[in-house]
Scaffold this active site. Structure first.
Site, PDB file in Angstrom:
ATOM      1  CG  HIS A 149      -0.098   0.084   2.621  1.00 53.91           C
ATOM      2  ND1 HIS A 149       0.457   1.253   3.101  1.00 53.91           N
ATOM      3  CD2 HIS A 149       0.030  -1.062   3.307  1.00 53.91           C
ATOM      4  CE1 HIS A 149       1.014   0.676   4.348  1.00 53.91           C
ATOM      5  NE2 HIS A 149       0.916  -0.465   4.417  1.00 53.91           N
ATOM      6  CD  GLU A 185       2.087  -5.894   8.230  1.00 54.42           C
ATOM      7  OE1 GLU A 185       2.424  -7.207   8.025  1.00 54.42           O
ATOM      8  OE2 GLU A 185       2.850  -4.981   7.663  1.00 54.42           O
TER       9      GLU A 185
END
Length: 256
Positions: A35, A112
């Site tokens: 990202h 994550e």
């Protein structure tokens, strides 16, 4: 040994991935992307799986926009766009999916690493406020779980492998964008190489992973990078490109 709910789910995901893999004939090309930047990145604040998590900052949006142009130049066709369901990844994915007229498919398994009580703390705050958890985070051992329900590096790796195998098996013979996170993609590189990858996965960096079954339908690794070849029991992949190319660097090159 007690088996946690998280471990049971991982085992189920792994079994499901193996079933998908057994039906896969043609390879799938996965374009792995981290990202864009957030303010928490800039503040060196641990993001983990904080939901929905911080949004992209101004630079993060610019990185995603530049990366979108890079992808369009490189890849005329993309079959699907998958993303972690955390905000920073979804925002990046939406920018990248738009030009291909694709909807983002949110995939929680691409999140994550769960770092438990460390989430939301800066690198300065964490050692004093959560010394035990911080010590585990800094250990080289990949099997240690972060106290409070966090993941070990091995848990993270296995989760990512299972998720990517499932995605690849559903898109055999196609190219797919996968937007995830720095720690998660680092664990993917470790699985692909068979050893700990060095360096950092930068914001809006690109890695290309080729997922393919062996002739015996057993999953293994072939790394086309650094002259190495290693084995992994669940995922077959050729790491075609391990260039940490960022949209930020691309933008700087264009300005030169």
């Amino acid at each position: 040994m007690n088996i946690t709910k998280q471990q049971r789910r991982l085992a189920q995901d792994t079994q499901r991935a193996q079933k998908f893999a057994a039906r896969m004939v043609n390879p799938c090309q996965l374009i792995l992307i981290r990202h864009g930047e957030t303010d928490w990145n800039r503040e060196r604040r641990l993001q983990g799986q904080t939901k929905p998590g911080p949004p992209l900052n101004e630079l993060g949006w610019k990185q995603a926009t530049v990366l979108s142009k890079v992808l369009q130049q490189r890849y005329s066709q993309v079959a699907a766009v998958y993303s972690s369901d955390l905000l920073r990844a979804v925002q990046t994915a939406e920018v990248l999916a738009g030009p291909y007229n694709l909807q983002v498919r949110q995939y929680p398994e691409l999140r994550e690493r769960h770092i438990s009580v460390l989430q939301g703390l800066t690198y300065v705050e964490a050692p004093s406020q959560q010394p035990e958890a911080w010590a585990v985070l800094q250990r080289s051992s990949s099997s240690c779980c972060i106290p409070g329900g966090g993941e070990s590096l091995d848990d993270l790796r296995d989760r990512m492998v299972a998720a990517l195998v499932q995605i690849a098996a559903q898109h055999a013979g196609q190219r797919v964008l996968v937007i995830s996170h720095g720690g998660a993609l680092h664990a993917t590189h470790r699985a692909a190489r068979g050893y700990q990858a060095k360096g950092k996965v930068l914001n809006c960096s690109i890695s290309v992973l080729l997922v393919e079954p062996s002739r015996q339908l057993q999953w293994h690794m072939q790394v086309k990078c650094m002259g190495q070849a290693n084995a992994h029991p669940q995922l077959a992949a050729g790491l075609q490109q391990c260039a940490w190319t960022t949209a930020k660097n691309q933008q700087q090159q264009q300005q030169q």
